[in-house]
Structure formats: C-alpha cells, structure tokens
Design a protein around this motif. Structure first.
Motif, PDB file in Angstrom:
ATOM      1  N   PRO A  20       0.820  -1.224   0.000  1.00 30.99           N
ATOM      2  CA  PRO A  20       0.000   0.000   0.000  1.00 30.99           C
ATOM      3  C   PRO A  20       0.852   1.272   0.000  1.00 30.99           C
ATOM      4  CG  PRO A  20      -0.148  -1.145   2.115  1.00 30.99           C
ATOM      5  CD  PRO A  20       0.584  -2.045   1.195  1.00 30.99           C
ATOM      6  N   ASN A  21       2.015   1.226   0.626  1.00 29.72           N
ATOM      7  CA  ASN A  21       2.857   2.421   0.636  1.00 29.72           C
ATOM      8  C   ASN A  21       3.336   2.774  -0.764  1.00 29.72           C
ATOM      9  OD1 ASN A  21       2.849   2.859   3.480  1.00 29.72           O
ATOM     10  ND2 ASN A  21       4.230   1.103   3.674  1.00 29.72           N
ATOM     11  N   ILE A  22       3.823   1.756  -1.448  1.00 24.44           N
ATOM     12  CA  ILE A  22       4.331   2.015  -2.788  1.00 24.44           C
ATOM     13  C   ILE A  22       3.197   2.383  -3.731  1.00 24.44           C
ATOM     14  CG2 ILE A  22       5.599   1.013  -4.718  1.00 24.44           C
ATOM     15  CD1 ILE A  22       7.216  -0.561  -2.812  1.00 24.44           C
ATOM     16  N   LEU A  23       2.057   1.733  -3.551  1.00 23.48           N
ATOM     17  CA  LEU A  23       0.914   2.046  -4.403  1.00 23.48           C
ATOM     18  C   LEU A  23       0.514   3.510  -4.248  1.00 23.48           C
ATOM     19  CD1 LEU A  23      -1.190   1.083  -6.383  1.00 23.48           C
ATOM     20  CD2 LEU A  23      -2.652   0.443  -4.465  1.00 23.48           C
ATOM     21  N   GLU A  24       0.502   3.958  -3.006  1.00 20.64           N
ATOM     22  CA  GLU A  24       0.127   5.346  -2.740  1.00 20.64           C
ATOM     23  C   GLU A  24       1.135   6.308  -3.368  1.00 20.64           C
ATOM     24  OE1 GLU A  24      -2.402   6.764  -1.737  1.00 20.64           O
ATOM     25  OE2 GLU A  24      -1.576   8.792  -1.537  1.00 20.64           O
ATOM     26  N   LEU A  25       2.389   5.996  -3.148  1.00 18.37           N
ATOM     27  CA  LEU A  25       3.467   6.787  -3.745  1.00 18.37           C
ATOM     28  C   LEU A  25       3.315   6.889  -5.254  1.00 18.37           C
ATOM     29  CD1 LEU A  25       6.509   7.913  -3.247  1.00 18.37           C
ATOM     30  CD2 LEU A  25       7.197   5.629  -4.002  1.00 18.37           C
ATOM     31  N   LEU A  26       3.076   5.753  -5.874  1.00 18.69           N
ATOM     32  CA  LEU A  26       2.985   5.703  -7.323  1.00 18.69           C
ATOM     33  C   LEU A  26       1.768   6.442  -7.840  1.00 18.69           C
ATOM     34  CD1 LEU A  26       3.958   2.021  -8.139  1.00 18.69           C
ATOM     35  CD2 LEU A  26       5.252   4.108  -8.569  1.00 18.69           C
ATOM     36  N   SER A  27       0.618   6.143  -7.266  1.00 14.80           N
ATOM     37  CA  SER A  27      -0.586   6.710  -7.856  1.00 14.80           C
ATOM     38  C   SER A  27      -0.609   8.220  -7.660  1.00 14.80           C
ATOM     39  CB  SER A  27      -1.838   6.047  -7.296  1.00 14.80           C
ATOM     40  OG  SER A  27      -1.928   6.234  -5.905  1.00 14.80           O
ATOM     41  N   PHE A  87       6.985  -3.314 -16.095  1.00 13.83           N
ATOM     42  CA  PHE A  87       7.035  -4.187 -14.927  1.00 13.83           C
ATOM     43  C   PHE A  87       7.882  -3.581 -13.825  1.00 13.83           C
ATOM     44  CE2 PHE A  87       5.948  -7.231 -18.216  1.00 13.83           C
ATOM     45  CZ  PHE A  87       5.077  -8.091 -17.570  1.00 13.83           C
ATOM     46  N   LEU A  88       7.506  -3.864 -12.591  1.00 17.69           N
ATOM     47  CA  LEU A  88       8.340  -3.531 -11.446  1.00 17.69           C
ATOM     48  C   LEU A  88       8.897  -4.837 -10.897  1.00 17.69           C
ATOM     49  CD1 LEU A  88       5.909  -1.072  -9.608  1.00 17.69           C
ATOM     50  CD2 LEU A  88       7.613  -0.563 -11.363  1.00 17.69           C
ATOM     51  N   THR A  89      10.219  -4.925 -10.807  1.00 20.13           N
ATOM     52  CA  THR A  89      10.833  -6.167 -10.335  1.00 20.13           C
ATOM     53  C   THR A  89      11.819  -5.871  -9.218  1.00 20.13           C
ATOM     54  OG1 THR A  89      12.886  -6.224 -11.608  1.00 20.13           O
ATOM     55  CG2 THR A  89      10.865  -6.804 -12.757  1.00 20.13           C
ATOM     56  N   ALA A  90      12.129  -6.895  -8.440  1.00 19.00           N
ATOM     57  CA  ALA A  90      13.170  -6.746  -7.428  1.00 19.00           C
ATOM     58  C   ALA A  90      14.525  -6.698  -8.126  1.00 19.00           C
ATOM     59  CB  ALA A  90      13.116  -7.905  -6.450  1.00 19.00           C
ATOM     60  N   ARG A  91      15.452  -6.033  -7.489  1.00 19.41           N
ATOM     61  CA  ARG A  91      16.770  -5.850  -8.102  1.00 19.41           C
ATOM     62  C   ARG A  91      17.444  -7.178  -8.416  1.00 19.41           C
ATOM     63  NH1 ARG A  91      19.239  -2.167  -9.948  1.00 19.41           N
ATOM     64  NH2 ARG A  91      18.497  -0.653  -8.446  1.00 19.41           N
ATOM     65  N   ASP A  92      17.339  -8.106  -7.481  1.00 20.19           N
ATOM     66  CA  ASP A  92      18.078  -9.354  -7.638  1.00 20.19           C
ATOM     67  C   ASP A  92      17.328 -10.383  -8.469  1.00 20.19           C
ATOM     68  OD1 ASP A  92      16.023  -9.884  -6.029  1.00 20.19           O
ATOM     69  OD2 ASP A  92      17.156 -10.865  -4.436  1.00 20.19           O
ATOM     70  N   ASP A 107       8.798  -2.833 -21.005  1.00 13.81           N
ATOM     71  CA  ASP A 107      10.049  -2.504 -20.335  1.00 13.81           C
ATOM     72  C   ASP A 107       9.908  -2.849 -18.862  1.00 13.81           C
ATOM     73  OD1 ASP A 107      12.605  -1.600 -19.895  1.00 13.81           O
ATOM     74  OD2 ASP A 107      12.260   0.375 -20.761  1.00 13.81           O
ATOM     75  N   TYR A 108      10.966  -2.714 -18.118  1.00 16.35           N
ATOM     76  CA  TYR A 108      10.861  -2.956 -16.692  1.00 16.35           C
ATOM     77  C   TYR A 108      11.773  -2.021 -15.915  1.00 16.35           C
ATOM     78  CZ  TYR A 108      15.191  -5.604 -17.194  1.00 16.35           C
ATOM     79  OH  TYR A 108      16.470  -5.974 -17.463  1.00 16.35           O
ATOM     80  N   VAL A 109      11.433  -1.843 -14.657  1.00 13.83           N
ATOM     81  CA  VAL A 109      12.181  -0.974 -13.764  1.00 13.83           C
ATOM     82  C   VAL A 109      12.412  -1.774 -12.491  1.00 13.83           C
ATOM     83  CG1 VAL A 109      12.062   1.117 -12.375  1.00 13.83           C
ATOM     84  CG2 VAL A 109      11.134   1.107 -14.699  1.00 13.83           C
ATOM     85  N   THR A 110      13.629  -1.743 -11.973  1.00 14.17           N
ATOM     86  CA  THR A 110      13.904  -2.541 -10.788  1.00 14.17           C
ATOM     87  C   THR A 110      13.715  -1.714  -9.527  1.00 14.17           C
ATOM     88  OG1 THR A 110      16.261  -2.018 -10.986  1.00 14.17           O
ATOM     89  CG2 THR A 110      15.520  -4.087 -11.930  1.00 14.17           C
ATOM     90  N   LYS A 111      13.125  -2.343  -8.516  1.00 13.32           N
ATOM     91  CA  LYS A 111      12.952  -1.694  -7.219  1.00 13.32           C
ATOM     92  C   LYS A 111      14.265  -1.736  -6.471  1.00 13.32           C
ATOM     93  CE  LYS A 111       8.155  -3.056  -6.322  1.00 13.32           C
ATOM     94  NZ  LYS A 111       7.299  -3.785  -5.372  1.00 13.32           N
ATOM     95  N   PRO A 112      14.619  -0.735  -5.718  1.00 18.28           N
ATOM     96  CA  PRO A 112      13.885   0.513  -5.585  1.00 18.28           C
ATOM     97  C   PRO A 112      14.213   1.455  -6.741  1.00 18.28           C
ATOM     98  CG  PRO A 112      15.826   0.565  -4.204  1.00 18.28           C
ATOM     99  CD  PRO A 112      15.836  -0.764  -4.906  1.00 18.28           C
ATOM    100  N   PHE A 113      13.215   2.071  -7.301  1.00 20.48           N
ATOM    101  CA  PHE A 113      13.422   2.961  -8.439  1.00 20.48           C
ATOM    102  C   PHE A 113      13.209   4.408  -8.007  1.00 20.48           C
ATOM    103  CE2 PHE A 113       9.201   1.135  -8.267  1.00 20.48           C
ATOM    104  CZ  PHE A 113       8.423   2.260  -8.093  1.00 20.48           C
ATOM    105  N   ASP A 194      14.243   4.677  -1.604  1.00 17.44           N
ATOM    106  CA  ASP A 194      14.818   4.219  -0.342  1.00 17.44           C
ATOM    107  C   ASP A 194      16.092   4.982   0.026  1.00 17.44           C
ATOM    108  OD1 ASP A 194      16.525   3.259  -2.244  1.00 17.44           O
ATOM    109  OD2 ASP A 194      16.741   1.270  -1.346  1.00 17.44           O
ATOM    110  N   PHE A 195      16.373   6.036  -0.678  1.00 18.41           N
ATOM    111  CA  PHE A 195      17.586   6.803  -0.389  1.00 18.41           C
ATOM    112  C   PHE A 195      17.470   7.436   0.992  1.00 18.41           C
ATOM    113  CE2 PHE A 195      19.990  10.805  -0.444  1.00 18.41           C
ATOM    114  CZ  PHE A 195      21.256  10.307  -0.718  1.00 18.41           C
ATOM    115  N   ARG A 196      18.556   7.305   1.798  1.00 22.77           N
ATOM    116  CA  ARG A 196      18.479   7.762   3.185  1.00 22.77           C
ATOM    117  C   ARG A 196      19.528   8.825   3.499  1.00 22.77           C
ATOM    118  NH1 ARG A 196      14.494   7.104   3.164  1.00 22.77           N
ATOM    119  NH2 ARG A 196      13.121   5.359   3.628  1.00 22.77           N
ATOM    120  N   GLY A 197      20.016   9.474   2.491  1.00 19.83           N
ATOM    121  CA  GLY A 197      20.993  10.523   2.751  1.00 19.83           C
ATOM    122  C   GLY A 197      20.286  11.851   2.968  1.00 19.83           C
ATOM    123  N   ASP A 198      21.027  12.930   2.966  1.00 17.64           N
ATOM    124  CA  ASP A 198      20.370  14.215   3.176  1.00 17.64           C
ATOM    125  C   ASP A 198      20.426  15.092   1.929  1.00 17.64           C
ATOM    126  OD1 ASP A 198      22.849  15.270   3.029  1.00 17.64           O
ATOM    127  OD2 ASP A 198      22.920  16.035   5.082  1.00 17.64           O
TER     128      ASP A 198
END
Lengths: 236, 236
Positions: A20-27, A87-92, A107-113, A194-198
């Motif tokens: 639900p978090n990612i869905l909200e972010l995306l939509s 498609f959204l896929t896991a990196r690995d 096409d596809y994009v790997t998470k985290p994108f 998922d970037f956690r820098g500043d």
DNA sequence: GGAGTCGCTGAGAAGAACCTGAGAGTAGCC
DNA sequence: GGCTACTCTCAGGTTCTTCTCAGCGACTCC
C-alpha cells in the motif's frame, strides 16, 4: 501544477501493486504527472480492471499475492487487450521469467526505483507503442537540448557528457522548467525512494550540473535561497 | 523502436504453437517487429485460420497436440494455398521430413531459438517467395556491410570472419542502427530464449565484435554507460 | 557587525559498471 | 577420436559514479 510539462497528459494508466505504501506513492505522483490513474492490489482485480478501464499502459509489480505478473499479462492478452506494460521487479530478480520482458515494446524498472526513472520509462513505452507519436523524445529549454532516447545532452549545440544521475536531474529540471523545486522534492523524484541521505546530495549534483551545462551566459539554473532551485531564463 | 528498421512491415503471419508461453513470446515480438500476427494453438485451428486469413507466411510448430505440422501443411495446401512456412522443431529433430524443407523455399528453426534468428529466417523466406523484392539481403551502415544470405561481413571492403553469435549480434545492431539498445534488450533478442546467464555475456561479445570490426576510425560501436550500446557514426 | 544558517564545492572513500584475458566445457568436423 | 572453433563464465583491472564530509563564503537577522 496543472500544466505539467509532460505531454503524455491524459494517458490512462493501471497501476498494480500490493504494497500500500508504494501504491500510494505511485498513484499520487503519476496522477500529479498528468496521468489518469486507476489502481489494483491483486492480480485478479487487475485483470478485471483492465477489461473495464482499457488502460493505455499497465504498471505491474511482478510479485503479487495471488497471480504473478506474467500470469496477469497472459490473462489480459487472452481477453484481447494488447496493452503495453512496465514491470516492477526486485533488483536481484534472476527469475527465469524476467528475461524477455523487453520483447513486445514493454520494459521494466527494478525496485527501488526513482519516480523520474519510472515516468521516463512510461513515456518511452507510450512513445514506442502508440501509433501517433505524441511526445517527442527530445526536450528543449533555451539552448539546452536533452534526448531521452539516446541520453544525449547539448548546450548551444555542444555535446555534453553527463552521468546517469546528472542526466536524471537535468531531465527533471527541464520537465519542470520555470517551476521552483525544493530540495526535498528533487530528492523524492530523482533519487530512489529508499535513499536515506540528506539534502546535500542535491546541492552536490546541482553543482556538478552547473559546471557541465551552465558555464555560459545566460545562466539557467538558479538558486532560490531557502526555497529551492529553478530552471529559467533570466529577465523573468 | 517505433520505426523498426525491418522492411517486412505489414506482412501477415500466422503463428501456430501450443505452448502458451512461447506463443505469447512470439506474437508479442513479431507484432512489435511490424508483422500483422494472428495465432492458433492447434493444427485444426491453424488450417481454418489459414483459410480465413490468407497469411503471407506461417510459423508452425511441428509438435502439436492434434495434427503434426506436416499434416497441417498438407491440409492447407490441399485447399489451394501455397503459403511459405517456417517450422519450429526440437533441437534433436533429425526427422527426414525436416531436411528438404529448404527446397520448397521453406525453412526451419530449432528450439530454443533466438528472436534474431527467427525473424531473420522469416525475412529470408519472404524475400525468396514474394515476387516483388522488398527487403534486400544486404545491410549496410557506414563502411560496414553484412550479407544476410551469405553471412559475409565487410568493413571498408575488407572481409571479416565472425562466429555465429557475433554475426547475430552485429546484425541486430545494424538493424537497429542509431537506436540505443540495453543489454537486457540485446540478451532478449540475440540469445536463445532459454539462456540463463547474465549480462556479462553481452559485454564479452561486444568486446569480440569491437576487436574484429571496430578497430579502425571512426568507431561505430559506442557504450552508453548505465544505458546500453548503440551503433552510430560519431559527430552526431 | 557578529552569530547563525544556508549553499557551494573540493577531496576522497566506497562501490558500480565495464572491459578483457584466461580457461573450462561443448559442439562440430575431419 | 582428436582437433578446432565456439560459447560461456569468472575474476582482475580500470574507469566512472555516487555519496559523504568538511571548510569556506555568502546571506540574514538581530
């Protein structure tokens, strides 16, 4: 906000994602980018939604609770729809099935994108698959040119080499020319979610960009102290 | 990708294959390559579809649940059509019938195949069987020449020996000259669909190709870091 | 005009992407 | 059956990229 520079305005997207978090972010962000977004949180719901809503493109997580993404696509296509997919896929994901995703123009994009990354892919797929070429792959602003397909950038006709992140940042600025963007906003769109820098990373990359593309007059990248950055012609 | 360089645009194909995964793989990519594709999943359905749709060429799995591929062809030809065929066979199929297929203008591809391989065969058969010569068998780009029929390659008039995979890779690059191709895309098109290695194989073969065909100026094979490869003349 | 905040940028460490040589395994050929 | 050519993997080296940190300058506000 309304006149989002993105020209794909009005394309209908179906976003399928169980988190639900990612869905909200995306939509939220795709809607804001001018797309007409509907959502589904399971494979079967997605198949039905596709039948009803006839989206122009589907954004589809390959990992779903009930069916996997590939099943969803097969079912959708069996019922006659020939809808392009990102498609959204896991990196690995060394998953067997991931191979072959680029075949039908998909096409596809790997998470985290990053959102920039995802919307760029969506635009590219729509460009390729819709007959009437709507959005050109080349963005221009003043004497700046950026080709989304070849990843080439020119200032005053001069070719400039950018790293991937520099490229994404410049594209984001150009898509939002004349709009003031806060550092937080830039971080949210250009960096992976998922970037956690500043914030300082944004300052760094703005600095890199200036050095590469903004050394000549007139200056196009402006700092609004305490507010953010904006790409615009002076005299405004 | 829109203007897929392939000149056989508009040819009508009938793809007959009972494995739904492979059928999806084939129809998506052939459609995307510009063919007008219809499908059938059994021999009898294929015979009917051929009557109705009058395809220019049939892609036909020899192993079908009801009739075998040769029966299908016999039935189709009894009803008067002389449609060229590209057969899909198992690797070990030393079946007598398979040989001799090339005599009638038909051809075959053994599973697992690569899409590059299959579309090249389809192009070749259409070239041979249609009166109006549409697509030339010789591709050129800058001072590079590649003959699809004789498998000969020249750089600046100089003959160059390539291995089969090197040849397929170069053909794919030439068919998509000036278009940026990701490693995933290259893998999906040039390698067999059951290949389970990683991207590095593409880097290796790009390296081999460079050593053989791209040692002279101007360099034609370019790396776009983080994006892919592209065949193009510099100065662009 | 001084203190605090904000932004810019150089330096550098860590990591990612890419290239290529070496070699194991395999298929095809004589 | 042995030879050759080819495919594919692996690992080391190289270059490029990302990200952090810290110092400095500039601006703001009192």
């Amino acid at each position: 906000m309304t006149g989002m520079a993105a020209p794909q305005t009005e394309a209908r997207l179906l976003v399928v994602e169980d988190d639900p978090n990612i869905l909200e972010l995306l939509s939220a962000s795709l809607r804001f980018a001018g797309f007409d977004v509907s959502t589904a949180t399971s494979g079967s719901a997605a198949v039905n939604a596709a039948k009803d809503r006839r989206p122009d493109l589907v954004v589809l997580d390959v990992m779903l609770p009930d069916l996997d993404g590939f099943e969803v696509i097969r079912l959708m296509r069996e019922s006659g729809t020939r809808t392009p997919v990102v498609f959204l896929t896991a990196r690995d994901a060394t998953d067997d099935k991931i191979r072959g995703l680029t075949l039908g123009g998909d096409d596809y994009v790997t998470k985290p994108f990053s959102l920039e990354e995802l919307t760029a892919r969506i635009r590219a797929v729509l460009r390729r698959t819709t007959a009437g070429e709507q959005s050109p792959s080349r963005l221009t602003f003043a004497d700046l040119e950026l080709d989304e397909e070849t990843h080439e950038v020119y200032r005053a006709g001069e070719r400039i080499q950018l790293s991937p992140t520099e490229f994404k940042l410049l594209r984001y600025l150009m898509l939002n020319a004349n709009r003031v963007l806060s550092k937080a906003q830039i971080l949210d769109h250009v960096w992976n979610y998922d970037f956690r820098g500043d914030d300082n990373i944004v300052e760094s990359y703005i600095s890199y960009l200036r050095r590469k593309v903004d050394t000549t007059q007139p200056r196009l990248i402006h700092t609004l102290r305490g507010v953010g950055y904006v790409l615009r012609k002076p005299a405004t």
